[in-house]
Write an enzyme that holds these catalytic residues in place. Structure first.
Site, PDB file in Angstrom:
ATOM      1  N   ASP A 158      -5.814   0.164   8.315  1.00 21.08           N
ATOM      2  CA  ASP A 158      -5.493   0.084   6.879  1.00 21.08           C
ATOM      3  C   ASP A 158      -6.052  -1.168   6.199  1.00 21.08           C
ATOM      4  OD1 ASP A 158      -4.131   2.447   6.936  1.00 21.08           O
ATOM      5  OD2 ASP A 158      -2.135   1.566   6.943  1.00 21.08           O
ATOM      6  N   GLY A 211       2.066  -1.051   4.599  1.00 24.60           N
ATOM      7  CA  GLY A 211       0.889  -1.877   4.914  1.00 24.60           C
ATOM      8  C   GLY A 211       1.073  -3.361   4.716  1.00 24.60           C
ATOM      9  N   GLY A 212       2.286  -3.878   4.857  1.00 19.32           N
ATOM     10  CA  GLY A 212       2.509  -5.310   4.641  1.00 19.32           C
ATOM     11  C   GLY A 212       1.590  -6.171   5.490  1.00 19.32           C
ATOM     12  N   GLY A 213       1.552  -5.905   6.792  1.00 17.68           N
ATOM     13  CA  GLY A 213       0.716  -6.688   7.704  1.00 17.68           C
ATOM     14  C   GLY A 213      -0.761  -6.535   7.364  1.00 17.68           C
ATOM     15  N   PRO A 263       9.156  -5.503   3.599  1.00 18.44           N
ATOM     16  CA  PRO A 263       9.741  -5.270   4.919  1.00 18.44           C
ATOM     17  C   PRO A 263       8.650  -5.029   5.966  1.00 18.44           C
ATOM     18  CG  PRO A 263      10.282  -3.473   3.394  1.00 18.44           C
ATOM     19  CD  PRO A 263       9.586  -4.514   2.599  1.00 18.44           C
ATOM     20  N   VAL A 264       8.954  -5.436   7.197  1.00 19.12           N
ATOM     21  CA  VAL A 264       7.970  -5.385   8.287  1.00 19.12           C
ATOM     22  C   VAL A 264       8.006  -4.005   8.958  1.00 19.12           C
ATOM     23  CG1 VAL A 264       7.447  -6.444  10.537  1.00 19.12           C
ATOM     24  CG2 VAL A 264       8.153  -7.877   8.605  1.00 19.12           C
ATOM     25  N   ALA A 265       6.831  -3.525   9.410  1.00 16.73           N
ATOM     26  CA  ALA A 265       6.710  -2.229  10.107  1.00 16.73           C
ATOM     27  C   ALA A 265       7.330  -1.108   9.281  1.00 16.73           C
ATOM     28  CB  ALA A 265       7.346  -2.285  11.502  1.00 16.73           C
ATOM     29  N   SER A 266       6.911  -1.018   8.012  1.00 16.07           N
ATOM     30  CA  SER A 266       7.628  -0.128   7.106  1.00 16.07           C
ATOM     31  C   SER A 266       6.746   0.900   6.403  1.00 16.07           C
ATOM     32  CB  SER A 266       8.371  -0.971   6.063  1.00 16.07           C
ATOM     33  OG  SER A 266       7.450  -1.586   5.199  1.00 16.07           O
ATOM     34  N   GLY A 267       5.469   1.016   6.776  1.00 14.99           N
ATOM     35  CA  GLY A 267       4.628   2.083   6.214  1.00 14.99           C
ATOM     36  C   GLY A 267       4.011   1.761   4.872  1.00 14.99           C
ATOM     37  N   LYS A 305       0.858  -1.201   0.000  1.00 12.83           N
ATOM     38  CA  LYS A 305       0.000   0.000   0.000  1.00 12.83           C
ATOM     39  C   LYS A 305       0.888   1.242   0.000  1.00 12.83           C
ATOM     40  CE  LYS A 305      -0.283   2.005   3.515  1.00 12.83           C
ATOM     41  NZ  LYS A 305      -0.254   2.589   4.876  1.00 12.83           N
TER      42      LYS A 305
HETATM   43  O1  C5P Z   1      -4.751   0.510  13.250  1.00 13.85           O
HETATM   44  P1  C5P Z   1      -3.275   0.288  13.296  1.00 13.85           P
HETATM   45  O2  C5P Z   1      -2.903  -0.977  14.006  1.00 13.85           O
HETATM   46  O3  C5P Z   1      -2.640   0.437  11.991  1.00 13.85           O
HETATM   47  O4  C5P Z   1      -2.685   1.495  14.187  1.00 13.85           O
HETATM   48  C1  C5P Z   1      -1.511   1.414  14.942  1.00 13.85           C
HETATM   49  C2  C5P Z   1      -1.452   2.595  15.934  1.00 13.85           C
HETATM   50  O5  C5P Z   1      -1.239   3.813  15.231  1.00 13.85           O
HETATM   51  C3  C5P Z   1      -2.709   2.840  16.729  1.00 13.85           C
HETATM   52  O6  C5P Z   1      -2.737   2.078  17.908  1.00 13.85           O
HETATM   53  C4  C5P Z   1      -2.634   4.338  17.033  1.00 13.85           C
HETATM   54  O7  C5P Z   1      -1.781   4.590  18.119  1.00 13.85           O
HETATM   55  C5  C5P Z   1      -1.961   4.893  15.787  1.00 13.85           C
HETATM   56  N1  C5P Z   1      -2.934   5.393  14.807  1.00 13.85           N
HETATM   57  C6  C5P Z   1      -3.545   6.623  15.003  1.00 13.85           C
HETATM   58  N2  C5P Z   1      -4.447   7.086  14.080  1.00 13.85           N
HETATM   59  C7  C5P Z   1      -4.738   6.357  12.993  1.00 13.85           C
HETATM   60  C8  C5P Z   1      -4.135   5.105  12.765  1.00 13.85           C
HETATM   61  C9  C5P Z   1      -3.226   4.646  13.707  1.00 13.85           C
HETATM   62  O8  C5P Z   1      -3.278   7.305  16.008  1.00 13.85           O
HETATM   63  N3  C5P Z   1      -5.610   6.837  12.113  1.00 13.85           N
END
Ligand code: C5P
Length: 303
Positions: free
Chosen positions: A153, A117-119, A111-115, A24
């Site tokens: 996401d 949206g892999g997970g 890659p993991v935790a990389s922005g 993503k």
């Molecule tokens: O929903 P997701 O697991 O991707 O979000 C991870 C963390 O990012 C949330 O626990 C929250 O702290 C932060 N977040 C947020 N506002 C969003 C999406 C995520 O503050 N719209």
């Protein structure tokens, strides 16, 4: 007994199916406010790459989960907290005893935790794949609610096509006019904590995305995207100095536009053609073989 809210329809199931979990890409991400529960309100222009993870689902005597791919090892030790297993269990809970045991294989290329949206893409692909394997469909509302439970996401990853997402990511509007882009994804293989990036935001009431009502023509998209922002990029750059270095490297290799995706640290560069994107990715890999560089084409809205 299934509740009426969870009512599902069954059809003939198959014995094995595969799904692609596309990366993503947040072409734009504006933080426009914050809800009372702490979640941030976002305005996002999102597209999806050809490149991604791959999931295979097979009927099996017992539930099983295996991993492969460049980043498979990273996930191997997470002891069942993986979003794929959460998605399987949530969907099974919604559809009941006809959800027979499955073997799931995840080829982890992102890659993991990389922005990117892999997970979330894996979770969405699991919902899509298991509905096919189990021969069931849920109502659009039930499916969207399940997806949102798995992460903000996940609903957009279920769609995996160009869209504008609002709210915390659950209000989706397709953007059929968005063209495909030749892209290089770059990541220093340093995970970023999304909550930490949000915590460091200096301002939370930023101007909304303004691509509508005057949606640009294909040729103007690049200029329109250049006029937008990723509000999470400044706080992420404080946490990960490599982001600035990667953006500069992409630009030096001919990127027409570079930006960070999601809460980072992946940056993308948009290139004039797939040939120039592939050449740039190869040169960048030679320069920093310990980082991740991937040329890919994004899906077009009209596809
Ligand atoms: O929903 P997701 O697991 O991707 O979000 C991870 C963390 O990012 C949330 O626990 C929250 O702290 C932060 N977040 C947020 N506002 C969003 C999406 C995520 O503050 N719209």
């Amino acid at each position: 007994m299934m509740s009426s809210e969870n009512r599902s329809q069954f059809s003939v199931s198959c014995s094995s199916v595969s799904e692609k979990a596309r990366a993503k890409i947040n072409l734009a991400l504006h933080v426009t406010g914050q809800r009372p529960d702490g979640y941030h309100l976002l305005d996002m222009l999102v597209t999806f790459a050809d490149h991604g993870d791959r999931l295979d689902f097979m009927r099996s005597p017992a539930d099983a989960f295996t991993l492969s791919g460049r980043f498979g090892e990273v996930l191997a030790g997470d002891g069942g907290t993986n979003l794929v297993l959460k998605a399987r269990d949530l969907l099974r809970g919604a559809i009941g005893p006809l959800a027979f045991p499955v073997s799931i294989h995840l080829e982890k290329n992102l890659p993991v935790a990389s922005g990117i949206g892999g997970g979330s893409a894996d979770a969405a692909a699991t919902l899509r794949g298991l509905m096919r394997l189990w021969g069931t469909t849920l109502s659009a509302e039930t499916l969207a609610a399940l997806a949102l439970k798995l992460g903000a996401d996940v609903p957009m990853c279920l769609e995996s096509r160009p869209l504008i997402a609002r709210g915390i990511g659950e209000e989706l509007e397709p953007v059929p006019e968005l063209p495909a882009f030749a892209m290089v994804l770059a990541n220093p293989l340093k995970g970023v904590s999304t909550p930490e990036v949000f915590r460091r935001l200096a301002t939370k009431n930023n101007p909304a995305l303004s691509l509508t009502p005057s949606r640009p023509q294909a040729a103007d998209w690049l200029a329109a995207i250049a006029a937008t922002r990723n509000d999470l990029e400044p706080p992420a750059r404080e946490l990960v100095p490599e982001i600035a270095a990667m953006a500069a490297m992409l630009q030096a290799r001919g990127a027409l536009l570079t930006r960070m995706s999601g809460s980072g640290a992946t940056c993308f560069g948009i290139f004039a053609s797939m040939t120039s994107a592939e050449d740039a990715a190869a040169a960048l890999h030679d320069a920093r073989s310990d980082w991740y560089f991937q040329a890919t084409e994004t899906v077009s809205g009209g596809a």
